[in-house]
Design a protein around this motif. Structure first.
Motif, short mmCIF file in Angstrom:
data_model
loop_
_atom_site.label_atom_id
_atom_site.label_comp_id
_atom_site.label_asym_id
_atom_site.label_seq_id
_atom_site.Cartn_x
_atom_site.Cartn_y
_atom_site.Cartn_z
N SER A 6 -44.27 -51.12 -19.81
CA SER A 6 -43.03 -50.49 -19.34
C SER A 6 -43.04 -49.02 -19.71
O SER A 6 -43.77 -48.58 -20.61
CB SER A 6 -41.81 -51.16 -19.97
OG SER A 6 -41.73 -50.87 -21.36
N GLY A 7 -42.20 -48.26 -19.02
CA GLY A 7 -42.07 -46.85 -19.32
C GLY A 7 -41.57 -46.60 -20.74
O GLY A 7 -42.03 -45.67 -21.41
N GLU A 8 -40.64 -47.41 -21.19
CA GLU A 8 -40.13 -47.26 -22.55
C GLU A 8 -41.24 -47.50 -23.57
O GLU A 8 -41.35 -46.78 -24.58
CB GLU A 8 -38.96 -48.23 -22.79
CG GLU A 8 -37.69 -47.86 -22.05
CD GLU A 8 -37.05 -46.59 -22.61
OE1 GLU A 8 -37.17 -46.37 -23.84
OE2 GLU A 8 -36.46 -45.84 -21.84
N LYS A 45 -37.43 -36.58 -21.98
CA LYS A 45 -38.65 -37.36 -22.17
C LYS A 45 -39.44 -37.51 -20.88
O LYS A 45 -40.67 -37.54 -20.90
CB LYS A 45 -38.29 -38.75 -22.73
CG LYS A 45 -37.74 -38.72 -24.14
CD LYS A 45 -37.47 -40.12 -24.63
CE LYS A 45 -36.96 -40.11 -26.06
NZ LYS A 45 -36.71 -41.49 -26.56
N ARG A 46 -38.72 -37.65 -19.76
CA ARG A 46 -39.42 -37.86 -18.50
C ARG A 46 -38.57 -37.35 -17.35
O ARG A 46 -37.35 -37.25 -17.46
CB ARG A 46 -39.74 -39.34 -18.30
CG ARG A 46 -38.52 -40.27 -18.24
CD ARG A 46 -38.95 -41.71 -18.13
NE ARG A 46 -37.80 -42.62 -18.03
CZ ARG A 46 -37.87 -43.93 -17.89
NH1 ARG A 46 -39.06 -44.52 -17.84
NH2 ARG A 46 -36.78 -44.67 -17.80
N LYS A 47 -39.25 -37.07 -16.25
CA LYS A 47 -38.59 -36.58 -15.05
C LYS A 47 -39.00 -37.46 -13.88
O LYS A 47 -40.20 -37.71 -13.67
CB LYS A 47 -38.99 -35.13 -14.77
CG LYS A 47 -38.42 -34.57 -13.47
CD LYS A 47 -38.95 -33.16 -13.21
CE LYS A 47 -38.45 -32.64 -11.87
NZ LYS A 47 -38.98 -31.28 -11.58
N TYR A 90 -42.56 -41.16 -12.57
CA TYR A 90 -42.08 -40.21 -13.58
C TYR A 90 -43.18 -39.27 -14.03
O TYR A 90 -44.38 -39.63 -14.01
CB TYR A 90 -41.56 -40.96 -14.82
CG TYR A 90 -40.34 -41.79 -14.60
CD1 TYR A 90 -39.06 -41.22 -14.69
CD2 TYR A 90 -40.45 -43.14 -14.29
CE1 TYR A 90 -37.93 -41.99 -14.48
CE2 TYR A 90 -39.31 -43.92 -14.09
CZ TYR A 90 -38.06 -43.34 -14.18
OH TYR A 90 -36.94 -44.11 -13.98
N ILE A 91 -42.79 -38.10 -14.48
CA ILE A 91 -43.62 -37.25 -15.32
C ILE A 91 -43.17 -37.47 -16.76
O ILE A 91 -41.99 -37.28 -17.07
CB ILE A 91 -43.49 -35.77 -14.95
CG1 ILE A 91 -43.94 -35.52 -13.51
CG2 ILE A 91 -44.28 -34.89 -15.92
CD1 ILE A 91 -43.67 -34.11 -13.04
N ARG A 140 -44.30 -35.48 -22.98
CA ARG A 140 -45.07 -35.49 -24.23
C ARG A 140 -46.44 -36.12 -24.01
O ARG A 140 -47.46 -35.62 -24.53
CB ARG A 140 -44.30 -36.25 -25.32
CG ARG A 140 -45.01 -36.24 -26.68
CD ARG A 140 -44.13 -36.82 -27.77
NE ARG A 140 -43.83 -38.23 -27.53
CZ ARG A 140 -44.62 -39.23 -27.93
NH1 ARG A 140 -45.76 -38.98 -28.56
NH2 ARG A 140 -44.27 -40.48 -27.70
N GLN A 141 -46.49 -37.19 -23.26
CA GLN A 141 -47.76 -37.86 -23.02
C GLN A 141 -48.68 -37.00 -22.14
O GLN A 141 -49.90 -36.98 -22.35
CB GLN A 141 -47.51 -39.23 -22.37
CG GLN A 141 -46.99 -40.29 -23.33
CD GLN A 141 -45.55 -40.07 -23.76
OE1 GLN A 141 -44.77 -39.41 -23.07
NE2 GLN A 141 -45.17 -40.64 -24.91
N THR A 142 -48.11 -36.30 -21.16
CA THR A 142 -48.92 -35.42 -20.33
C THR A 142 -49.47 -34.26 -21.15
O THR A 142 -50.61 -33.82 -20.95
CB THR A 142 -48.11 -34.88 -19.14
OG1 THR A 142 -47.54 -35.99 -18.41
CG2 THR A 142 -48.98 -34.08 -18.19
N ALA A 143 -48.69 -33.76 -22.09
CA ALA A 143 -49.18 -32.73 -23.00
C ALA A 143 -50.37 -33.24 -23.81
O ALA A 143 -51.36 -32.53 -24.02
CB ALA A 143 -48.07 -32.26 -23.93
#
Length: 264
Positions: A62-64, A142-144, A175-176, A179-182
């Motif tokens: 899940s996203g969470e 956190k996400r977009k 979603y983007i 933090r994870q993309t960084a």
């Protein structure tokens, strides 16, 4: 918060009854799942390899759950997948797709792996945002949400539950995650300086219809790494999703060349 692993995202572990001498580990992409690599791993299993693909923490649930993890946890799982079988086989080869290409390169460098195949590895991006800026944004959100819809033109392989693709799309690909993309960008920056040192023989595929990865990635591998038989195959009609591409000819060529490269 659901932490149940969707069927298509469960780790792949396939061993022959009569012990194989060689194995292949497949590393899936960012926000992806082990089933992304079912087709090449299945074909390699038929060729006599034992095959494996781990699931990174936070993926396929899940996203969470995803937001509770970071890139260091994913790298640790990639390393553990290799360590867990390193004493069982005469040789272990790697496959990596997208971020999985970074994972494969890291593991190959750490353990001196002789061969790997990379599908659209995330070495050179067509667009990239500095990790510091992404981390700054993550302090506020956190996400977009972004647009996403399933595309039935892409074939799906392996065991999967009803609605897996739609569910994962709603949890991850819509979603983007800042933090994870960084963290992904920092990993990319960490891996790039290692490539010129690496003697791992590498077959790399890029796609002409890939909106994410630059063709420069292919030249970087073919000419910038020390492997004696490095090779770059550019599939003009392929997308980013080469292991299950909607272009049959591109996907089939990639699979045939993968088998030939790792089997000889």
């Amino acid at each position: 918060m659901s932490t149940e692993v969707r069927i298509c995202a469960r780790p792949i572990v396939r061993r022959h009854k009569d012990k194989a001498k060689r194995a292949v580990i497949g590393y899936h992409g960012y926000m992806g799942y082990a089933g992304e690599l079912f087709l090449p791993l299945d074909l390699l299993y038929q060729e006599g390899f034992d095959v494996f693909s781990p699931r990174y923490p936070g993926h396929g649930t899940s996203g969470e759950d995803f937001m509770s993890t970071d890139v260091s946890m994913w790298v640790e799982e990639a390393e553990n997948a290799y360590r867990s079988i390193m004493d069982e086989y005469e040789e272990i080869y790697l496959i990596g797709h997208s971020m999985g290409g970074l994972m494969a390169a890291h593991v190959a460098h750490t353990f001196d792996v002789p061969k790997m195949v990379l599908y659209a590895p995330a070495f050179v991006l067509k667009q990239n945002i500095p990790a510091a800026f992404l981390s700054f944004l993550s302090l506020f959100v956190k996400r977009k949400r972004i647009p996403w819809q399933a595309d039935p033109a892409f074939p799906l392989y392996g065991e999967r539950g009803e609605g897996d693709d739609v569910y994962l799309g709603g949890e991850y690909w819509s979603y983007i995650y800042y933090r994870q993309t960084a963290g992904l960008e920092r990993l990319r920056r960490k891996i790039l300086p290692l490539l010129p040192e690496m003697r791992t023989e590498t077959l790399v595929f890029t796609g002409g219809e890939d909106a994410v990865i630059s063709e420069e990635t292919g030249a970087l591998v073919e000419k910038g790494m020390k492997g004696e038989n490095n090779r770059w195959v550019h599939l003009q009609r392929a997308t980013h999703l080469i292991p299950y591409d909607k272009d049959d000819a591109s996907r089939d060529q990639a699979m045939q060349e993968t088998i030939l490269f790792l089997s000889t």
